[in-house]
Design an enzyme around this catalytic site. Structure first.
Site, short mmCIF file in Angstrom:
data_model
loop_
_atom_site.label_atom_id
_atom_site.label_comp_id
_atom_site.label_asym_id
_atom_site.label_seq_id
_atom_site.Cartn_x
_atom_site.Cartn_y
_atom_site.Cartn_z
N GLY A 44 22.78 -16.90 -21.78
CA GLY A 44 21.63 -16.93 -20.99
C GLY A 44 21.52 -16.44 -19.68
O GLY A 44 20.26 -16.00 -19.11
N SER A 45 22.85 -16.21 -18.99
CA SER A 45 22.77 -15.69 -17.69
C SER A 45 22.67 -14.42 -17.48
O SER A 45 22.29 -13.81 -16.48
CB SER A 45 23.85 -16.33 -16.86
OG SER A 45 23.45 -17.68 -16.54
N SER A 88 25.49 -22.58 -14.66
CA SER A 88 26.18 -23.90 -14.32
C SER A 88 26.89 -23.30 -13.05
O SER A 88 27.47 -24.33 -12.17
CB SER A 88 27.27 -24.04 -15.30
OG SER A 88 27.81 -22.91 -15.63
N THR A 91 31.25 -20.65 -15.29
CA THR A 91 31.53 -19.75 -16.40
C THR A 91 32.65 -18.93 -15.85
O THR A 91 32.51 -18.21 -14.90
CB THR A 91 30.40 -18.95 -16.84
OG1 THR A 91 29.31 -19.87 -17.32
CG2 THR A 91 30.68 -18.12 -17.91
N ARG A 138 19.42 -21.04 -21.04
CA ARG A 138 18.40 -20.28 -21.54
C ARG A 138 17.13 -20.52 -21.28
O ARG A 138 16.05 -19.79 -21.25
CB ARG A 138 18.81 -20.07 -23.00
CG ARG A 138 18.57 -21.44 -23.73
CD ARG A 138 19.24 -21.35 -25.24
NE ARG A 138 19.34 -22.63 -25.85
CZ ARG A 138 20.16 -23.59 -25.59
NH1 ARG A 138 21.24 -23.42 -24.63
NH2 ARG A 138 20.08 -24.84 -26.39
N GLU A 216 20.76 -19.93 -30.69
CA GLU A 216 21.26 -21.08 -29.84
C GLU A 216 20.01 -22.26 -30.37
O GLU A 216 20.73 -23.57 -30.43
CB GLU A 216 21.10 -20.85 -28.45
CG GLU A 216 22.36 -19.93 -28.11
CD GLU A 216 22.27 -19.77 -26.45
OE1 GLU A 216 21.84 -18.73 -26.04
OE2 GLU A 216 23.03 -20.57 -25.86
N HIS A 232 18.35 5.29 -37.80
CA HIS A 232 19.33 6.45 -38.06
C HIS A 232 20.33 5.80 -38.68
O HIS A 232 21.67 6.54 -38.80
CB HIS A 232 19.72 7.10 -36.91
CG HIS A 232 18.40 8.05 -36.42
ND1 HIS A 232 18.23 9.23 -36.84
CD2 HIS A 232 17.39 7.69 -35.59
CE1 HIS A 232 17.02 9.72 -36.33
NE2 HIS A 232 16.39 8.81 -35.57
N LYS A 326 34.09 -23.43 -24.85
CA LYS A 326 34.32 -23.60 -23.36
C LYS A 326 35.34 -24.55 -23.02
O LYS A 326 36.41 -24.50 -22.28
CB LYS A 326 32.88 -23.99 -22.83
CG LYS A 326 32.11 -22.68 -22.61
CD LYS A 326 30.90 -23.20 -21.78
CE LYS A 326 30.13 -21.96 -21.57
NZ LYS A 326 28.75 -22.14 -20.93
O1 PA5 Z 1 22.51 -20.58 -23.29
C1 PA5 Z 1 23.70 -21.01 -22.98
O2 PA5 Z 1 23.90 -22.05 -22.93
C2 PA5 Z 1 24.69 -19.92 -23.04
O3 PA5 Z 1 24.40 -18.66 -22.87
C3 PA5 Z 1 25.13 -20.04 -21.31
O4 PA5 Z 1 24.16 -19.34 -20.43
C4 PA5 Z 1 26.48 -19.17 -21.03
O5 PA5 Z 1 27.56 -19.88 -21.87
C5 PA5 Z 1 26.84 -18.99 -19.58
O6 PA5 Z 1 26.90 -20.13 -18.99
P1 PA5 Z 1 26.24 -20.13 -17.45
O7 PA5 Z 1 24.75 -19.52 -17.82
O8 PA5 Z 1 26.10 -21.39 -17.21
O9 PA5 Z 1 26.91 -19.36 -16.75
#
Ligand code: PA5
Length: 355
Positions: A44-45, A88, A91, A138, A216, A232, A326
């Site tokens: 998500g980041s 967070s 990561t 996210r 997710e 294609h 993780k």
């Molecule tokens: O949606 C989520 O929880 C993950 O995709 C996190 O974004 C990903 O694990 C990375 O963690 P962070 O966004 O804390 O760096």
């Protein structure tokens, strides 16, 4: 279906979050135009980097690259602007790539709610956009993505991005009245299927992002691709047997502004290849500017992924498998390796890092 799910509340805050994210980005210092913009982050980041790349595809003369890995490519160097993004701040891949970028003398900016990355940036005097805590990463997309747009405008990659973001906030606000019903209708059609999302142009990474939200939030396999590329190769897969294909549903992202050739490809694909899937749905973008259009599809699609989770009686907030992996990774040598790298920085730049 539970209408007041905790997760939905975060998405209903998106219009305000966009405006707040613009505000929080005002503190960023002026920077010169880089030769490359690299975004480092995971999940998500990271997606903001892809969204920015698609948004500026026709405007920026500076390449935009998203690094979802422990290591930066060799071509990221002192003339690159690196945006380290981690909700967070903890990561490991992002921390590792951040330490590489710092060592290579890249210009650095971070977007985070804190954690080790927040601490490191303070110690190393790396400019930071501090975003609020308490969101699932996210659901904090406006906070993770909009600062990149502000920065993109600041360093001269494109004009009018802040203005587009403000318009997006307005468009999203106007969608909130009826969005739950629309999202529920989409979700009902997706139950029991594997959603495949197709985008094009500015919606390429929007399609990918929606795929990740079905993963997710809804806890289902999901896949994404884009026009014209899918015409294609992937399209031939839809010649498969009925029993196999009826497990899939296809979501086509549409726009009133889609070029004629894309419109024709979407129609042809629908006619010749998609007749055996369980459902074919369309999500039409709203608004005039590209950023409004992208955000409008994201908001509706993401709320649909939450509605699908609720229909499937799973919790959209929890990402148990990500958490387990993780946790296990923390026990392995990578974390120790990053720690060593950070401590090396500590020695070289005389900062104190508590890990
Ligand atoms: O949606 C989520 O929880 C993950 O995709 C996190 O974004 C990903 O694990 C990375 O963690 P962070 O966004 O804390 O760096």
């Amino acid at each position: 279906m539970e209408d007041h799910n905790e997760m939905l509340k975060f998405y209903f805050r998106w219009p305000d979050a966009i405006l707040d994210a613009i505000q929080r980005s005002q503190e960023l210092p002026s920077l010169t135009k880089p030769s490359l913009l690299a975004v480092i982050g995971m999940g998500g980041s990271a997606i903001g980097g892809d969204l920015l790349r698609d948004l500026l595809y026709n405007q920026s003369d500076v390449p935009i690259y998203t690094c979802r890995d422990y290591h930066l490519p060799a071509w990221v160097g002192p003339n690159s602007l690196v945006i380290a993004v981690s909700y967070s701040g903890n990561t490991e891949e992002t921390l590792m790539a951040f330490s590489e970028a710092f060592k290579r003398g890249c210009k650095l900016v971070a977007i985070t709610s804190g954690g080790i990355l927040g601490q490191l940036c303070t110690e190393l005097k790396v400019p930071i956009v501090r975003i609020p805590k308490g969101y699932p990463p996210r659901a904090a997309l406006p906070y993770l993505f909009i600062p990149m747009c502000v920065l993109g405008e600041r360093v001269g990659l494109a004009k009018g991005l802040i203005d587009q973001a403000k318009k997006a906030a307005k468009t999203l606000r106007s969608m909130l009245v009826s969005i739950r019903e629309k999202a529920k209708r989409i979700a009902k059609r997706l139950v029991g299927t594997i959603p495949v999302i197709y985008g094009f142009g500015i919606f390429k990474s929007v399609a990918y992002r929606l795929k990740t939200q079905f993963n997710e939030n809804s806890k289902v396999p999901s896949f994404a691709n884009w026009f014209p590329a899918l015409n294609h190769d992937e399209v031939v897969g839809w010649e498969g047997e009925e029993e196999l294909l009826e497990k899939f549903s296809v979501i086509l992202i549409r726009s009133q502004d889609e070029p004629l050739e894309i419109k024709r490809r979407i129609e042809l694909t629908r006619e010749v290849a998609l007749h055996k899937v369980s459902e074919i749905l369309e999500i039409w973008s709203k608004g005039k500017t590209p950023l409004e259009q992208m955000m409008s599809v994201l908001l509706l699609g993401e709320i649909a992924s939450i509605c699908l989770a609720l229909l499937r009686r799973v919790d959209p907030l929890k990402v148990r498998t990500i958490d387990i992996i993780k946790k296990h990774m923390l026990e392995l040598q990578f974390s120790e390796d990053i720690r060593r790298r950070l401590l090396k920085l500590q020695g070289r730049y005389k900062v104190t890092i508590t890990l």
